[in-house]
Structure formats: C-alpha cells, structure tokens
Motif scaffolding. Structure first.
Motif, short mmCIF file in Angstrom:
data_model
loop_
_atom_site.label_atom_id
_atom_site.label_comp_id
_atom_site.label_asym_id
_atom_site.label_seq_id
_atom_site.Cartn_x
_atom_site.Cartn_y
_atom_site.Cartn_z
N GLN A 94 -5.65 -23.71 -2.09
CA GLN A 94 -6.61 -24.34 -2.98
C GLN A 94 -6.74 -25.83 -2.70
O GLN A 94 -5.79 -26.47 -2.32
CB GLN A 94 -6.18 -24.15 -4.43
N GLY A 95 -7.95 -26.35 -2.87
CA GLY A 95 -8.12 -27.79 -2.79
C GLY A 95 -8.43 -28.34 -1.42
O GLY A 95 -8.47 -29.55 -1.24
N PRO A 226 -5.66 -25.40 6.77
CA PRO A 226 -4.36 -25.54 6.11
C PRO A 226 -4.34 -26.73 5.17
O PRO A 226 -5.06 -27.71 5.37
CB PRO A 226 -3.38 -25.73 7.28
N GLY A 227 -3.53 -26.65 4.13
CA GLY A 227 -3.51 -27.71 3.14
C GLY A 227 -2.63 -28.87 3.57
O GLY A 227 -2.82 -30.00 3.15
N TRP A 246 0.99 -32.09 -1.56
CA TRP A 246 2.00 -31.50 -2.42
C TRP A 246 1.37 -30.47 -3.34
O TRP A 246 1.86 -29.39 -3.52
CB TRP A 246 2.68 -32.59 -3.24
N LYS A 247 0.21 -30.84 -3.88
CA LYS A 247 -0.49 -29.97 -4.81
C LYS A 247 -0.89 -28.67 -4.14
O LYS A 247 -0.67 -27.59 -4.64
CB LYS A 247 -1.74 -30.69 -5.35
N SER A 248 -1.49 -28.79 -2.94
CA SER A 248 -1.95 -27.59 -2.28
C SER A 248 -0.77 -26.77 -1.78
O SER A 248 -0.81 -25.55 -1.76
CB SER A 248 -2.91 -27.93 -1.14
N GLU A 255 4.60 -20.71 1.69
CA GLU A 255 4.05 -21.42 2.83
C GLU A 255 4.29 -22.92 2.66
O GLU A 255 4.63 -23.62 3.60
CB GLU A 255 2.55 -21.16 2.91
N GLY A 256 4.14 -23.37 1.42
CA GLY A 256 4.33 -24.78 1.11
C GLY A 256 5.75 -25.24 1.41
O GLY A 256 5.95 -26.33 1.94
#
Ligand SMILES: [Zn+2]
Length: 294
Positions: A94-95, A226-227, A246-248, A255-256
C-alpha cells in the motif's frame, strides 16, 4: 441524467453539428465540442471516486527506479491502446501509487481514445454483484456484469482485499476469463504476492485460485512497485522517506521485516533520530532490523 450547465458552443449553439465546406460542397459534421462532451460523459460514467480527482499520469511522481519503470509501462500502454496484447498488473504494498497509476491510465485512455472504461474496487464490485442476488433478478446481475465484461478497459483495484471464497474465485474468474477471451485489456492493482505456498492468505493462488492466477500471468504484464528498496532510498534518507517506507513495510509485515533489515547500518541511527524528531516520540517500535514485525 441532465446535461451540466455549460456555456453554449459558439459554433454549433448546442446542436453538436456544424457545417463545413468540403471540395465546394457543404456538409454537416460533428462539431469540435461533441468530442469534449462525449469525453465528459465517459469520465462521469467511469465510476472513479472523487477522492481520485487529482490522480492523473501527469501528477504521478516517478521518483524512484521502480516507479519510473511503472510509469513508463503505463505511458506505453496508453499510447498503444487499444492495440495492446496485455493489460497491466501493478503489484506492491500500500502507498506506492498503484491506484494513482491505474486511475491515471483509465482517465487518459478515455480522454485521448474515447474509450469506455470503468474503475472498480474489487471488494465493492463483488458486493454489488452479491447484492443483486438478494433481488434474485439475473437481469440485474447482467446489468452490472455486462458493462464490466465488455468495457474497453476495466480497472480492478486492490485485488485480494476481499475475503476469498469459492463464489469470489468463480466471479473473479468469470470476469478475468471473459475479458481474456475477448482480448479486452484489464488493469489490476494488488498487494498480494506471487508465492507458491497456496495456504498463505497473501498469495495470489490462495485468494483467486490457481487457474485465475495463471490466467493473470498470461493476460497482464506484471509490474513490481516495491515499497522499500534500499538502492532507492540511499544512505541519507530523509525522515519522510523513512516514514513512508516504514509505513508501507509495516502493511506488509513479513516482506517488510526482510526489507527493513537491509537498511544500511549507517542509516539506521540517523533514520531513527529523524523519525523521533518528526513524530515527537519514539514509540514507533522500529529498532533497525525489526521494521514491520509485530
Ligand atoms: Zn459545438
């Protein structure tokens, strides 16, 4: 629906036709204002929510390599439309601007090609179809489904956000298959991941079924956005960049965590300090390699 009040066209005075002389013969052709009014109508019908009013290809910021790549593919798609072999599947957390790009593509093919297209959040689309069952009128179902199946371009936003079921998989399979067979392109956004573990709820196979997943691979060019990518974020990230990453990353926990751990050691302390400064607190629970873990 009544026509919006606009200044009357000085050429045709609202008739949408004008007289021109071609080889000495007077003929009646479409006035220039006709196309503009047609495009307005198509944009109104496209179901793009007001919150995406500012989402255009022109307002998309291709500020990283992957976003530039996605933007280029979007532009290429619009230029070639409707002579396109495949749609696009914009995949990422997201984002990152997936919906912005998808909306931008839809608006642009409407404006420049006069295409008939629709934007549907996948969950909303399924809800509408489900609601028609309550009225037990198959005609109603077709009045919703038919335009979706036959649109020049369909945008399905956030595929995989809905709770999956046999019915959900069948309905999505019907849409995907019908459009594939009719060679009509579809632009899809999703934060699902293409992993082989069919028991993982984040996987395409789990959410849409193996058949639809392989159909999507055939009919769409899969574009990764990718975020969080340390090659893009550099060693001197601003607090804003870190916060966004960080948010995404957090919205994509596993994955984060992997990606978060790749942040260059040098950047960690600085980033943490900047985050604290920007938020005024230190409860973001990010201790370097633990981004996104709960
Ligand atoms: Zn006119």
């Amino acid at each position: 629906m009544s026509e919006p009040t606009t200044v009357e066209c000085p050429i045709c005075h609202g008739s949408r036709w004008k007289s021109v002389e071609i080889d000495g013969v007077e003929r009646v052709v479409r006035c220039d204002c006709w196309r503009a009014s047609m495009v307005d109508g198509l944009l109104r019908d496209a179901r793009i929510q007001p919150r995406y009013d500012r989402c255009d290809l022109a307002t998309f910021e291709p500020d990283t390599d992957t976003r530039r790549n996605a933007y280029r593919k979007a532009m290429r798609f619009v230029d070639a439309f409707p002579v396109v072999d495949r749609g696009l599947l914009l995949r990422g957390p997201q984002g990152v601007g997936k919906t912005h790009l998808a909306v931008g593509i839809l608006k642009e093919v409407i404006r420049t090609k006069g295409a008939r297209g629709y934007f549907y959040e996948t969950r909303e689309f399924l809800r509408i179809i489900r609601d028609t069952y309550n009225r037990s009128v198959s005609e109603t179902e077709m009045s919703v489904l038919s335009p979706v199946l036959n649109a020049d371009l369909l945008v399905l936003d956030d595929l995989g956000a809905e709770r999956t079921s046999e019915w959900v998989q069948e309905t999505l399979g019907l849409v995907v298959n019908t459009r594939y067979n009719a060679k009509r392109p579809t632009v899809i956004t999703s934060n699902l991941v293409d992993i082989t573990d069919v028991t993982d709820p984040r996987s395409f196979t789990f959410q849409v079924g193996a058949r639809t997943r392989s159909r999507l691979l055939e009919m769409c060019d899969w574009v990764e956005i990718p975020g969080f990518d340390r090659r893009e974020i550099g060693t001197q990230p601003t607090a804003e960049e870190i916060a966004r990453s960080w948010k995404s990353a957090a919205s994509h926990s596993q994955e984060g965590a992997e990606r978060g751990s790749k942040l260059p050691p040098k950047a960690r302390g600085q980033a943490r300090a900047q985050l604290r400064a920007s938020r005024g607190d230190a409860d973001l629970k990010w201790s370097g390699g633990k981004a996104g873990s709960r």
